[in-house]
Scaffold this active site. Structure first.
Site, PDB file in Angstrom:
ATOM      1  N   ASP A 131     -13.796  92.245 -14.139  1.00 36.12           N
ATOM      2  CA  ASP A 131     -14.857  93.203 -14.425  1.00 36.12           C
ATOM      3  C   ASP A 131     -16.233  92.749 -13.977  1.00 36.12           C
ATOM      4  OD1 ASP A 131     -13.189  95.122 -15.541  1.00 36.12           O
ATOM      5  OD2 ASP A 131     -13.151  94.065 -17.454  1.00 36.12           O
ATOM      6  N   HIS A 164     -10.388  85.330 -19.928  1.00 37.18           N
ATOM      7  CA  HIS A 164      -9.199  86.177 -19.787  1.00 37.18           C
ATOM      8  C   HIS A 164      -8.099  85.696 -20.725  1.00 37.18           C
ATOM      9  CE1 HIS A 164      -5.964  88.467 -17.853  1.00 37.18           C
ATOM     10  NE2 HIS A 164      -6.948  89.236 -17.439  1.00 37.18           N
ATOM     11  N   HIS A 197     -10.425  97.013 -24.092  1.00 35.02           N
ATOM     12  CA  HIS A 197      -9.483  97.146 -22.966  1.00 35.02           C
ATOM     13  C   HIS A 197     -10.283  97.659 -21.758  1.00 35.02           C
ATOM     14  CE1 HIS A 197      -5.757  97.460 -20.935  1.00 35.02           C
ATOM     15  NE2 HIS A 197      -5.267  98.578 -21.437  1.00 35.02           N
TER      16      HIS A 197
HETATM   17  N1  AMX Z   1     -17.950  84.985 -23.999  1.00 38.69           N
HETATM   18  C1  AMX Z   1     -18.025  84.578 -25.282  1.00 38.69           C
HETATM   19  N2  AMX Z   1     -16.986  84.081 -25.969  1.00 38.69           N
HETATM   20  C2  AMX Z   1     -15.816  83.985 -25.309  1.00 38.69           C
HETATM   21  C3  AMX Z   1     -15.668  84.366 -23.981  1.00 38.69           C
HETATM   22  C4  AMX Z   1     -16.789  84.899 -23.319  1.00 38.69           C
HETATM   23  N3  AMX Z   1     -16.741  85.334 -22.044  1.00 38.69           N
HETATM   24  N4  AMX Z   1     -14.388  84.151 -23.590  1.00 38.69           N
HETATM   25  C5  AMX Z   1     -13.746  83.659 -24.667  1.00 38.69           C
HETATM   26  N5  AMX Z   1     -14.601  83.546 -25.710  1.00 38.69           N
HETATM   27  C6  AMX Z   1     -14.303  83.112 -27.088  1.00 38.69           C
HETATM   28  C7  AMX Z   1     -13.351  84.125 -27.736  1.00 38.69           C
HETATM   29  O1  AMX Z   1     -14.073  85.207 -28.305  1.00 38.69           O
HETATM   30  C8  AMX Z   1     -12.659  83.270 -28.760  1.00 38.69           C
HETATM   31  O2  AMX Z   1     -13.536  83.102 -29.864  1.00 38.69           O
HETATM   32  P1  AMX Z   1     -12.967  83.056 -31.380  1.00 38.69           P
HETATM   33  O3  AMX Z   1     -12.044  81.877 -31.404  1.00 38.69           O
HETATM   34  O4  AMX Z   1     -14.203  82.906 -32.200  1.00 38.69           O
HETATM   35  O5  AMX Z   1     -12.234  84.354 -31.598  1.00 38.69           O
HETATM   36  C9  AMX Z   1     -12.544  81.920 -28.066  1.00 38.69           C
HETATM   37  O6  AMX Z   1     -13.558  81.921 -27.038  1.00 38.69           O
HETATM   38  C10 AMX Z   1     -11.196  81.679 -27.408  1.00 38.69           C
HETATM   39  O7  AMX Z   1     -10.896  82.800 -26.593  1.00 38.69           O
HETATM   40  P2  AMX Z   1      -9.839  82.694 -25.379  1.00 38.69           P
HETATM   41  O8  AMX Z   1      -8.529  82.203 -25.944  1.00 38.69           O
HETATM   42  O9  AMX Z   1     -10.447  81.912 -24.280  1.00 38.69           O
HETATM   43  O10 AMX Z   1      -9.735  84.187 -24.875  1.00 38.69           O
HETATM   44  P3  AMX Z   1      -9.118  85.470 -25.602  1.00 38.69           P
HETATM   45  O11 AMX Z   1      -7.752  85.700 -25.047  1.00 38.69           O
HETATM   46  O12 AMX Z   1      -9.254  85.406 -27.086  1.00 38.69           O
HETATM   47  O13 AMX Z   1     -10.121  86.611 -25.107  1.00 38.69           O
HETATM   48  C11 AMX Z   1     -11.390  87.925 -23.580  1.00 38.69           C
HETATM   49  C12 AMX Z   1     -10.147  87.036 -23.764  1.00 38.69           C
HETATM   50  C13 AMX Z   1     -11.354  88.551 -22.189  1.00 38.69           C
HETATM   51  C14 AMX Z   1     -11.399  89.054 -24.659  1.00 38.69           C
HETATM   52  C15 AMX Z   1     -12.655  87.046 -23.745  1.00 38.69           C
HETATM   53  O14 AMX Z   1     -12.655  86.069 -22.739  1.00 38.69           O
HETATM   54  C16 AMX Z   1     -13.968  87.845 -23.700  1.00 38.69           C
HETATM   55  O15 AMX Z   1     -14.389  88.368 -24.733  1.00 38.69           O
HETATM   56  N6  AMX Z   1     -14.617  87.935 -22.507  1.00 38.69           N
HETATM   57  C17 AMX Z   1     -15.863  88.676 -22.370  1.00 38.69           C
HETATM   58  C18 AMX Z   1     -15.596  90.177 -22.335  1.00 38.69           C
HETATM   59  C19 AMX Z   1     -14.947  90.606 -21.020  1.00 38.69           C
HETATM   60  O16 AMX Z   1     -15.391  90.248 -19.936  1.00 38.69           O
HETATM   61  N7  AMX Z   1     -13.894  91.419 -21.133  1.00 38.69           N
HETATM   62  C20 AMX Z   1     -13.148  91.885 -19.951  1.00 38.69           C
HETATM   63  C21 AMX Z   1     -11.870  91.099 -19.764  1.00 38.69           C
HETATM   64  C22 AMX Z   1     -11.143  91.512 -18.529  1.00 38.69           C
HETATM   65  C23 AMX Z   1      -9.987  92.381 -18.875  1.00 38.69           C
HETATM   66  O17 AMX Z   1      -8.984  91.898 -19.398  1.00 38.69           O
HETATM   67  N8  AMX Z   1     -10.124  93.684 -18.645  1.00 38.69           N
END
Ligand code: AMX
Length: 388
Positions: free
Chosen positions: A323, A268, A227
């Protein structure tokens, strides 16, 4: 929306998915759309980004932007509420200096509540908002051991000025710091009703715990790496990249994906375009620090990462999230330790969570307020049995 309208069908597949997408209430302060991101009381965030934080707090509490007279009266009201008891510093002196700043923040808010809770939802929320700048400044000063000559608090200053004055960092541009922080606060104040920290704060308040206890709990929720702490991880990620050369950045991103590590600052759960809060911060960086080394890295990342992430069809949104840029900007103005970044996020969220708690406690259900939260859990792996 009539009382009997069906909003969502819950099936067994929804169990143990963290209430994801299941409607549980209404929110009067903000909503998020997949393409334009968060809106506060109807205004797209990009239109509010350059307003003073005090005016945006007023908006979240009153659902209208203030007139100049209302804005002035609101600042005077915050000043009256702003004095922080000395005993907060005494408690901070007892905390472990290597404790995470988010834990300090939660303890600080709880401590203020133990010293002075009125029991009135709105009074307590406004008092806490008015005291946050000094609390934040003392948190930094005491945790870092910079104990000498802490300036007196001038409660008539703006929220950001009061923090920057208490911090009193040498060799940094205070005006630039105030500008970056003011925008940061406005961008992070609220994000709909269902994000974990907001939901947690409202859930705690639904049992009629105090505003302080509810918001301290919300800060604990925000502190998790999935988070709010993602913004700390994001700058750490940028520092690890260490180059703005496009080929090297691309190789780094591909290496992270191959190692099954996230590419921080992209993707996201709800948004399906670049987060406008990232767009605003990129524009601010181009204006204020275009040649900063970390800003140059994120500028390259913004070009490279969406293209590489798009190669994986599973990733719903390959674009920059909120972020990506905030860490580079905070670092540029003198906040070189990313472990503090989530405390800025928490400071901002006190306003949104506070406003939502007031709505849930005093406005919803015709003023009766939302009852104590009680979602249903279905027993698993437990057949009836008795002691022999
Ligand atoms: N890097 C690597 N893998 C990613 C990714 C990224 N930036 N964004 C999505 N994916 C992967 C997910 O881990 C997921 O993999 P899985 O099927 O093996 O579990 C797949 O792609 C599908 O994910 P999604 O439906 O596109 O997104 P989500 O809702 O599951 O996750 C988030 C969203 C933010 C956790 C993810 O995009 C991520 O991990 N981003 C990088 C970390 C980050 O920047 N976090 C801050 C987010 C901002 C916020 O909300 N505060």
């Amino acid at each position: 929306m009539g009382d009997d309208d069906s909003l969502f069908t819950v099936t067994s597949a929804h169990l143990n998915t963290g209430l994801r997408g299941i409607p549980v209430g209404t929110c009067r302060t903000s909503f998020v759309t997949p393409t334009e991101g968060v809106h506060y009381c109807g205004y797209p965030i990009a239109e509010l980004a350059h307003l003073a934080p005090e005016d945006v707090v007023y908006l979240l509490f009153n659902k209208e932007l203030p007139t100049p007279e209302q804005a002035e009266a609101f600042r005077a009201d915050l000043a009256k509420r702003g004095t922080v008891p000395n005993s907060l510093a005494a408690v901070f002196h007892t905390l472990p200096n290597d404790g995470h700043p988010m834990d300090w923040l939660s303890v600080g808010i709880h401590t203020l509540g133990m010293m002075e809770t009125t029991g009135d939802w709105k009074e307590d929320a406004l008092n806490l908002i008015a005291r946050m700048p000094r609390l934040m400044g003392l948190l930094f000063r005491i945790r870092e051991g910079r104990l000498d000559n802490i300036p007196e608090d001038d409660v008539n200053g703006s929220m950001v000025q009061r923090f920057v004055r208490t911090l009193d960092l040498d060799g940094v541009d205070h005006d630039l710091m105030e500008k970056i922080l003011a925008t940061y606060l406005v961008l992070h104040m609220d994000h709909g009703g269902g994000n974990l920290s907001t939901f947690t704060g409202k859930a705690i308040a639904s049992g009629h715990a105090t505003v302080y206890a509810s918001i301290a709990g919300a800060m604990n929720a925000l502190s998790g790496p999935l988070h709010g702490r993602a913004n700390q991880s994001c700058l750490e990620f940028v520092l690890r990249i260490g180059t703005s050369d496009p080929d090297e950045v691309e190789a780094f991103v591909r290496g992270e994906l191959a190692a099954k590590r996230p590419v921080f600052g992209f993707g996201h759960a709800v948004l399906r375009a670049e987060d406008p809060r990232a767009t605003v911060q990129f524009a601010l960086g181009e204006e204020l620090c275009p040649d900063d080394e970390n800003f140059k890295i994120i500028r390259t990342l913004r070009e490279v990462a969406p293209r590489v992430l798009s190669e994986n069809e599973k990733i719903s949104n390959p674009n920059a999230n909120v972020d990506i840029a905030s860490g580079a900007l905070l670092h540029h103005v003198g906040f070189t330790d990313p472990t503090y970044y989530t405390t800025f996020f928490g400071w901002a969220r006190v306003a949104g969570i506070g406003a939502q708690i007031i709505d849930e406690r005093t406005v919803m259900r015709g003023g009766k307020g939302t009852p104590i939260y009680r979602p249903k859990y279905i027993a698993e792996g437990q057949s009836l049995r008795h002691l022999e």
